[in-house]
Design a protein around this motif. Structure first.
Motif, mmCIF file in Angstrom:
data_model
loop_
_atom_site.group_PDB
_atom_site.id
_atom_site.type_symbol
_atom_site.label_atom_id
_atom_site.label_comp_id
_atom_site.label_asym_id
_atom_site.label_seq_id
_atom_site.Cartn_x
_atom_site.Cartn_y
_atom_site.Cartn_z
ATOM 1 N N GLU A 131 -14.370 -1.268 10.912
ATOM 2 C CA GLU A 131 -15.250 -0.631 10.590
ATOM 3 C C GLU A 131 -15.259 1.170 10.145
ATOM 4 N N TYR A 132 -14.533 1.669 11.480
ATOM 5 C CA TYR A 132 -14.477 2.585 11.699
ATOM 6 C C TYR A 132 -13.038 2.953 11.459
ATOM 7 N N TYR A 133 -12.131 2.032 12.133
ATOM 8 C CA TYR A 133 -11.023 2.599 11.436
ATOM 9 C C TYR A 133 -10.537 2.663 9.756
ATOM 10 N N PHE A 134 -10.846 1.606 9.843
ATOM 11 C CA PHE A 134 -10.853 1.488 8.457
ATOM 12 C C PHE A 134 -11.644 2.097 6.841
ATOM 13 N N GLY A 135 -12.538 2.918 7.340
ATOM 14 C CA GLY A 135 -13.262 4.314 6.473
ATOM 15 C C GLY A 135 -13.379 4.409 5.597
ATOM 16 N N GLY A 136 -12.087 4.750 5.607
ATOM 17 C CA GLY A 136 -11.545 5.809 4.080
ATOM 18 C C GLY A 136 -10.938 4.617 3.508
ATOM 19 N N PHE A 137 -10.993 3.272 3.374
ATOM 20 C CA PHE A 137 -10.375 2.240 2.511
ATOM 21 C C PHE A 137 -11.190 1.986 1.666
ATOM 22 N N ASP A 138 -11.332 1.990 0.632
ATOM 23 C CA ASP A 138 -12.546 0.985 -0.284
ATOM 24 C C ASP A 138 -11.979 -0.381 -0.375
ATOM 25 N N ASP A 139 -12.471 -1.053 -1.126
ATOM 26 C CA ASP A 139 -12.179 -2.796 -0.520
ATOM 27 C C ASP A 139 -10.654 -2.590 -1.071
ATOM 28 N N GLU A 140 -10.305 -2.832 -2.692
ATOM 29 C CA GLU A 140 -8.911 -2.226 -3.051
ATOM 30 C C GLU A 140 -7.972 -2.294 -2.437
ATOM 31 N N GLU A 141 -8.113 -1.188 -1.325
ATOM 32 C CA GLU A 141 -6.356 -0.341 -1.322
ATOM 33 C C GLU A 141 -6.593 -0.736 0.304
ATOM 34 N N PHE A 142 -7.809 -2.128 1.183
ATOM 35 C CA PHE A 142 -7.660 -2.742 2.566
ATOM 36 C C PHE A 142 -7.126 -3.735 1.849
ATOM 37 N N GLN A 143 -7.377 -4.426 0.653
ATOM 38 C CA GLN A 143 -7.374 -5.755 0.827
ATOM 39 C C GLN A 143 -5.107 -5.897 0.432
ATOM 40 N N ARG A 144 -4.717 -4.609 -0.977
ATOM 41 C CA ARG A 144 -2.806 -3.951 -0.654
ATOM 42 C C ARG A 144 -2.702 -3.336 0.819
ATOM 43 N N PHE A 145 -3.199 -3.341 1.535
ATOM 44 C CA PHE A 145 -3.167 -2.721 2.798
ATOM 45 C C PHE A 145 -2.906 -3.677 3.627
ATOM 46 N N MET A 146 -3.339 -5.209 3.523
ATOM 47 C CA MET A 146 -3.420 -5.928 4.460
ATOM 48 C C MET A 146 -2.448 -7.617 3.911
ATOM 49 N N SER A 147 -2.226 -7.040 2.675
ATOM 50 C CA SER A 147 -1.254 -7.805 1.585
ATOM 51 C C SER A 147 0.000 -7.129 1.995
ATOM 52 N N ALA A 148 0.103 -6.042 2.699
ATOM 53 C CA ALA A 148 1.064 -5.108 2.130
ATOM 54 C C ALA A 148 1.781 -5.999 3.982
ATOM 55 N N LEU A 149 1.191 -5.748 4.934
ATOM 56 C CA LEU A 149 0.927 -5.930 6.665
ATOM 57 C C LEU A 149 1.693 -7.410 6.817
ATOM 58 N N ARG A 150 0.781 -8.007 5.599
ATOM 59 C CA ARG A 150 1.135 -10.067 5.841
ATOM 60 C C ARG A 150 3.160 -9.862 5.018
ATOM 61 N N ASP A 151 2.976 -9.328 4.310
ATOM 62 C CA ASP A 151 4.460 -9.292 3.436
ATOM 63 C C ASP A 151 5.352 -8.437 4.459
ATOM 64 N N VAL A 152 5.360 -8.309 5.498
ATOM 65 C CA VAL A 152 6.070 -7.004 6.329
ATOM 66 C C VAL A 152 5.780 -8.389 7.861
ATOM 67 N N MET A 153 4.746 -9.039 7.183
ATOM 68 C CA MET A 153 5.018 -9.448 9.051
ATOM 69 C C MET A 153 5.910 -11.249 8.641
ATOM 70 N N GLU A 154 5.963 -11.584 7.180
ATOM 71 C CA GLU A 154 6.575 -12.544 7.144
ATOM 72 C C GLU A 154 8.060 -12.614 7.167
ATOM 73 N N ARG A 155 8.250 -10.774 6.822
ATOM 74 C CA ARG A 155 9.978 -10.680 7.133
ATOM 75 C C ARG A 155 10.398 -9.978 7.955
ATOM 76 N N VAL A 156 9.342 -9.976 9.224
ATOM 77 C CA VAL A 156 9.782 -9.657 10.451
ATOM 78 C C VAL A 156 10.291 -10.979 11.437
ATOM 79 N N ARG A 157 9.392 -11.602 10.491
ATOM 80 C CA ARG A 157 9.116 -13.167 11.350
ATOM 81 C C ARG A 157 10.962 -13.870 10.916
#
Length: 169
Positions: A131-157
């Motif tokens: 909650e502290y780390y991501f306190g500046g994100f609203d729910d939509e921003e956090f979901q976009r961030f997580m989606s981008a991380l998952r996409d990058v993880m798949e590409r790296v793998r």
């Protein structure tokens, strides 16, 4: 984003852009993991568990009984390290390991009541960190961030499968 980075001229599939760590995300991602591990381990110290071992409890809580290999994959840790951590957690009565058949290498791991109780007691502390780390994100921003991380993880793998990745013989 396309497969090409803006401003990167490539010849024969090799980037002509000089490698500058400050322009690439990997040092930041590694730094985030390192700093979080240090901070979370400090938070968990009074429970006599480090963050990576706690992560195993969290994965088992979410997914239920798993093989050591699956646990390592989901926790994003080396299998050999996970085997050692599981042995320590088992000695503390936090997980139970049992073999599948005669092959000791194929064992399943599950949370015990004690492991579940420790997870339940400590999860709010780790949640507070996030909650502290991501306190500046609203729910939509956090979901976009997580989606981008998952996409990058798949590409790296999947990068290991590309023709330009050297093969071990």
């Amino acid at each position: 984003m396309s497969d090409k980075q803006p401003g990167i001229a490539a010849t024969d599939g090799v980037s002509a852009l000089p490698f500058r760590p400050s322009d690439w995300p990997m040092p930041y991602l590694a730094g985030i993991e390192r700093e979080h591990t240090l901070t979370a381990t400090l938070v968990l110290r009074r429970f006599d568990i480090d963050h990576k071992s706690w992560r195993l409890l969290a994965v088992l809580k979410e997914h239920g009984e798993l093989t050591v290999s699956a646990l390592a994959e989901l926790a994003v840790l080396e299998r050999s390290s996970v085997s050692k951590m599981v042995a320590t957690l088992e000695a503390r009565g936090l997980v139970l390991r049992h073999q599948q058949g005669r092959d000791r290498r194929q064992s399943n791991v599950a949370l015990t009541e004690g492991g579940d109780a420790l997870y339940q007691e400590t999860a709010p502390l780790i949640s507070r960190l996030f909650e502290y780390y991501f306190g500046g994100f609203d729910d939509e921003e956090f979901q976009r961030f997580m989606s981008a991380l998952r996409d990058v993880m798949e590409r790296v793998r999947s990068a290991r499968l590309h023709p330009w990745t050297p093969r071990t013989e």
